[in-house]
Motif scaffolding. Sequence first.
Motif, mmCIF file in Angstrom:
data_model
loop_
_atom_site.group_PDB
_atom_site.id
_atom_site.type_symbol
_atom_site.label_atom_id
_atom_site.label_comp_id
_atom_site.label_asym_id
_atom_site.label_seq_id
_atom_site.Cartn_x
_atom_site.Cartn_y
_atom_site.Cartn_z
ATOM 1 N N ASP A 26 5.189 -29.762 -35.611
ATOM 2 C CA ASP A 26 5.196 -28.622 -36.593
ATOM 3 C C ASP A 26 6.418 -27.773 -36.399
ATOM 4 O O ASP A 26 6.392 -26.661 -36.768
ATOM 5 C CB ASP A 26 3.974 -27.645 -35.837
ATOM 6 C CG ASP A 26 4.379 -27.445 -34.250
ATOM 7 O OD1 ASP A 26 5.463 -27.751 -33.909
ATOM 8 O OD2 ASP A 26 3.330 -26.458 -33.865
ATOM 9 N N ARG A 59 -2.172 -21.616 -38.177
ATOM 10 C CA ARG A 59 -1.019 -21.522 -38.248
ATOM 11 C C ARG A 59 -0.151 -20.464 -39.072
ATOM 12 O O ARG A 59 -1.089 -19.546 -39.643
ATOM 13 C CB ARG A 59 -0.349 -22.745 -39.123
ATOM 14 C CG ARG A 59 -0.818 -24.071 -38.531
ATOM 15 C CD ARG A 59 -0.001 -24.664 -37.390
ATOM 16 N NE ARG A 59 -0.520 -25.631 -36.812
ATOM 17 C CZ ARG A 59 -0.272 -26.489 -35.980
ATOM 18 N NH1 ARG A 59 0.863 -25.925 -35.318
ATOM 19 N NH2 ARG A 59 -0.764 -27.489 -35.315
ATOM 20 N N SER A 60 1.041 -19.975 -38.647
ATOM 21 C CA SER A 60 1.608 -18.861 -38.886
ATOM 22 C C SER A 60 1.982 -19.073 -40.584
ATOM 23 O O SER A 60 2.088 -19.890 -41.439
ATOM 24 C CB SER A 60 2.777 -18.595 -38.444
ATOM 25 O OG SER A 60 2.644 -18.214 -36.905
ATOM 26 N N ALA A 63 4.171 -21.781 -42.629
ATOM 27 C CA ALA A 63 4.176 -23.194 -42.224
ATOM 28 C C ALA A 63 4.178 -24.124 -43.005
ATOM 29 O O ALA A 63 3.784 -24.144 -44.137
ATOM 30 C CB ALA A 63 2.632 -23.179 -41.241
ATOM 31 N N PHE A 76 2.074 -29.322 -40.304
ATOM 32 C CA PHE A 76 0.601 -28.749 -40.054
ATOM 33 C C PHE A 76 0.590 -27.230 -41.085
ATOM 34 O O PHE A 76 1.499 -26.718 -40.596
ATOM 35 C CB PHE A 76 0.266 -28.416 -38.886
ATOM 36 C CG PHE A 76 -0.034 -29.863 -37.959
ATOM 37 C CD1 PHE A 76 -0.924 -30.466 -37.679
ATOM 38 C CD2 PHE A 76 1.343 -30.335 -37.463
ATOM 39 C CE1 PHE A 76 -1.160 -31.523 -37.160
ATOM 40 C CE2 PHE A 76 1.141 -31.450 -36.574
ATOM 41 C CZ PHE A 76 -0.102 -32.193 -36.421
ATOM 42 N N SER A 78 -2.613 -25.972 -40.998
ATOM 43 C CA SER A 78 -3.891 -25.706 -40.176
ATOM 44 C C SER A 78 -3.925 -26.227 -38.981
ATOM 45 O O SER A 78 -2.834 -26.956 -38.462
ATOM 46 C CB SER A 78 -5.084 -25.961 -41.159
ATOM 47 O OG SER A 78 -6.381 -25.383 -40.416
ATOM 48 N N GLU A 83 -5.267 -31.544 -43.010
ATOM 49 C CA GLU A 83 -3.768 -31.828 -43.562
ATOM 50 C C GLU A 83 -3.955 -33.439 -44.134
ATOM 51 O O GLU A 83 -3.202 -33.534 -45.264
ATOM 52 C CB GLU A 83 -3.093 -32.129 -42.247
ATOM 53 C CG GLU A 83 -2.292 -30.895 -41.974
ATOM 54 C CD GLU A 83 -3.213 -30.102 -41.080
ATOM 55 O OE1 GLU A 83 -2.842 -28.822 -40.771
ATOM 56 O OE2 GLU A 83 -4.378 -30.406 -41.022
#
Length: 313
Positions: A26, A59-60, A63, A76, A78, A83
Motif C-alpha cells: 500500500d 483506506r485514506s 489511495a 489497495f 479498500s 480490489e
Amino acid sequence: MQQRGRPMLRKLDEELPVPQPAVLTDDAAEILAFARDALRSGSRCALVTLVEIRGGAARSLGAHMAVREDGMFCGFVSGGCVEPAVAAEALEAIRAGCDGMLVLGQGSKFFDIVLPCGGAITLAIHVLRRNDPLEAVLAALAARKRAGLRYDAAAQSLEFINAATEPGWEEGRFFTSYRPATRVVLCGRSIELRTTISLAEAVGYDVVAVEGAAELRPEQLDADSAVAFLHHDLDREMALLEIALASPAFYIGALGSERTHRRRCDELRRRGFPEASIARIKAPIGLFAKARDAGSLALSVLADIAACRAAGR
C-alpha cells in the motif's frame, strides 16, 4: 465485504485476463513505480485513485491501485476484498482507452458489493497515457521532496505538481499528495538501539543510526524525519540533541525518566535554548509509559512516531 447471492460484477469478456495481485503493497511510491515500469516496458496501465468517501473506509483519500493490461495489479483502495473487482473494471477501461468513475457500496450499480463500513467509495480510473508525471513524483520522493499529482477528470489528464497538498477535489480536478518515506534517526549504542533499528527496518522506514554528533549531518533531518535518543547518558546525547532541535524534524523523543528529562531541560536552558524548542522533546519517549524491555520500547517509540506522522498529515 458481503455478497448477496450473485457474482460481484458482470462476467468478464473472455479476451480480458483474470486480475491477479503482482505484489502486496500500500506504499504509494511502490505503486507508482509499478505503473511507471509497466509503461516503460510498453504495457498499458491504469491508475485507480480513491477520490471520494461517504461514511467509513478502509483506506485514506488518495489511495491508489495500479493495474497492468495483463491483469497484474498492486495497491489497495479498500480492505482487500474489492480490489480484484476494481482491477477488472480497470482492464475494461484500458481496453476502451477511456477513463471512468466507479462507485462501490451505497448507490453503486453493483448492489452485490456491500462495504463492511456500510458507506461508499468513488474511484477514478485513469488510463495512463504519459509516464513523465509518475517519473517526476518518484524523482521528487527519491530526493526527499514532497510532491503531488493533479487529475483532471474532464480532460482525462494527469499532471505533476511540485508541492504536496491535502488530497481532494478542487474545480473538477483531484489532487493527490506524496511525502518521502519516514526517516527515523536513532541515536545510541545499546540493545534498545539495535532492537529499534530491526523493527524500523521491518516497517520500511528509512533508518539512520548514529552514536555521536560527528556521524549526523544537519541536512539528513528534514520535515519528514523523526529523531529518537536512546542513550542512557545525557552527556552523550547533548551535541546530537542540539542538531535535532535546530532541524525541522517532526518528532524528537528522548529516553529517560521525568527526573532525567528535567536535568536535560536545565542543561538546554543553560546552553541558551528557548522554552519553545525544549518543548519539542517528547520525554519520556514513546506511546506508552514504562516500557522495561527492548522490544516493548521499540514498539512504543515507533508507534509514537507513526502517530505523530499521521497527525501531521
